[in-house]
Design an enzyme around this catalytic site. Structure first.
Site, mmCIF file in Angstrom:
data_model
loop_
_atom_site.group_PDB
_atom_site.id
_atom_site.type_symbol
_atom_site.label_atom_id
_atom_site.label_comp_id
_atom_site.label_asym_id
_atom_site.label_seq_id
_atom_site.Cartn_x
_atom_site.Cartn_y
_atom_site.Cartn_z
ATOM 1 N N LYS A 18 0.840 -1.204 0.000
ATOM 2 C CA LYS A 18 0.000 0.000 0.000
ATOM 3 C C LYS A 18 0.870 1.247 0.000
ATOM 4 C CE LYS A 18 0.862 1.518 4.322
ATOM 5 N NZ LYS A 18 1.657 2.680 4.575
ATOM 6 N N ASP A 148 -2.822 -1.519 9.625
ATOM 7 C CA ASP A 148 -2.886 -1.549 8.163
ATOM 8 C C ASP A 148 -3.415 -2.868 7.612
ATOM 9 O OD1 ASP A 148 -1.778 0.992 8.102
ATOM 10 O OD2 ASP A 148 0.268 0.275 7.741
#
Ligand code: C5P
Length: 321
Positions: A18, A148
């Site tokens: 990401k 996350d």
């Protein structure tokens, strides 16, 4: 066809890295975390995680930076498998898995590689054990592993609130082409948040970090993402952790400058760093930019990637390798 049970059954999940297109950090909370407003964006740099039934849980890691990954209970994929086993009521002797992680996402790079491995382990074990948990149920378990991890399950482009674990999909059009410049050494996420607090305190007196304003979503960035125009998105990339990452690794300034000099539409430290992400107008300019950044000699390695891509999903082993 793969048999439903038996020692040979293996399941592989692929999971993306990401970037944070916006990372706005609020004051430190009582629980050691910071409230965030972030825009996550999954890019086509993938790790693969294969799980196989075993008497005892073990983990092996190969590929990019694999030797730096812990192989014991601290491994996030091991923790994810254990959390899923617990949540689905598996007895200890049914919960053993051999976990093989093939890494392309560098370790401690601000790309959520460890979180990605946890998300892949959740998806793969859910399939291996035919546990049948929904994505929403997996997200709840994911949030207990790390801030996350939920995003690595859903992928795409999404707004993250709270610690980053409360997600809403973002309306984004088009495809974005990135050059990723990997640093020579990693940065530990808690160190970067601590440096952010120290810098704020130094700027604003002893209460400086505690009085940081509540983070707000950039409506300009969301509008630009809806337009699908990388030239509009590039100048709106933002990261409150960037000054902290630069204070810990001052050489990153040279990497960011090299990206800008060679025509990046936006240049930013990814998450807690030290990876720098450069936005290009299209796939061709991304390749040219990657060559130029490589030539500038300001980082250990360079990769091109595009986003958004989907989150963790089951694949044939080696399918995208
Ligand atoms: O949740 P995760 O384990 O990925 O977070 C790693 C560390 O990063 C936390 O222990 C904390 O120091 C820092 N962090 C934070 N605020 C967040 C997310 C992470 O301070 N929202």
């Amino acid at each position: 066809m793969t048999p439903a049970t038996g020692p040979a059954r293996a399941v592989t999940a692929r999971v993306p890295a990401k970037l944070n297109l916006q990372l706005s950090v609020g004051p430190p909370r009582g629980d050691g975390y910071h409230d965030l407003v972030t825009v996550f964006h999954a890019v086509s740099l993938f790790d693969e995680v294969t799980v196989t039934r075993a008497d005892r849980t073990s983990v092996a890691v190969t590929g990019e930076g694999g030797s730096a990954v812990p192989l014991g209970p601290a491994n996030l994929a091991v923790r994810a498998a254990a959390a899923l086993a617990k949540a689905t009521g598996r007895r200890v002797r049914e919960a053993g898995v051999r976990i093989e992680i093939r890494k392309r996402i560098p370790v401690a790079a601000g790309l959520a590689g460890g979180s990605a491995n946890a998300a892949a382990a959740l998806v793969a074990c859910n399939e291996l054990w035919r546990a049948g948990l929904s994505v929403a149920e997996l997200i709840d378990i994911a949030a207990s592993i790390g801030s996350d991890v939920p995003f690595a399950l859903i992928g795409g482009t999404a707004v993250g609130l709270g610690r980053g674990e409360r997600l809403t999909r973002a309306l984004a059009s088009g495809s974005y082409h990135w050059v990723l410049a990997f640093g020579a050494s990693g940065l530990a996420t808690p160190d970067v948040y601590a440096a952010c607090d120290r810098l704020r305190a130094a700027r604003g007196g002893p209460e400086g970090a505690a009085e940081a304003p509540a983070p707000r979503l950039s409506t300009e960035l969301m509008t630009a993402l809806r337009s699908g125009d990388p030239a509009a998105v590039g100048p709106l990339l933002s990261n409150d952790l960037q000054p902290a990452a630069l204070s810990l690794q001052p050489l990153l300034r040279r990497a960011l400058a090299a990206g800008r000099e060679h025509g990046a539409l936006g240049a930013i430290v990814s998450g807690s760093g030290p990876t720098c992400a450069f936005l290009a107008a299209n796939a061709d300019t991304a390749r040219d930019l990657a060559v130029a950044v490589t030539g500038a000699g300001v980082c250990r390695a360079v990769a091109v990637a595009s986003g958004p891509v989907p989150g963790a999903c089951v694949v044939e082993p080696g399918a995208q390798w």
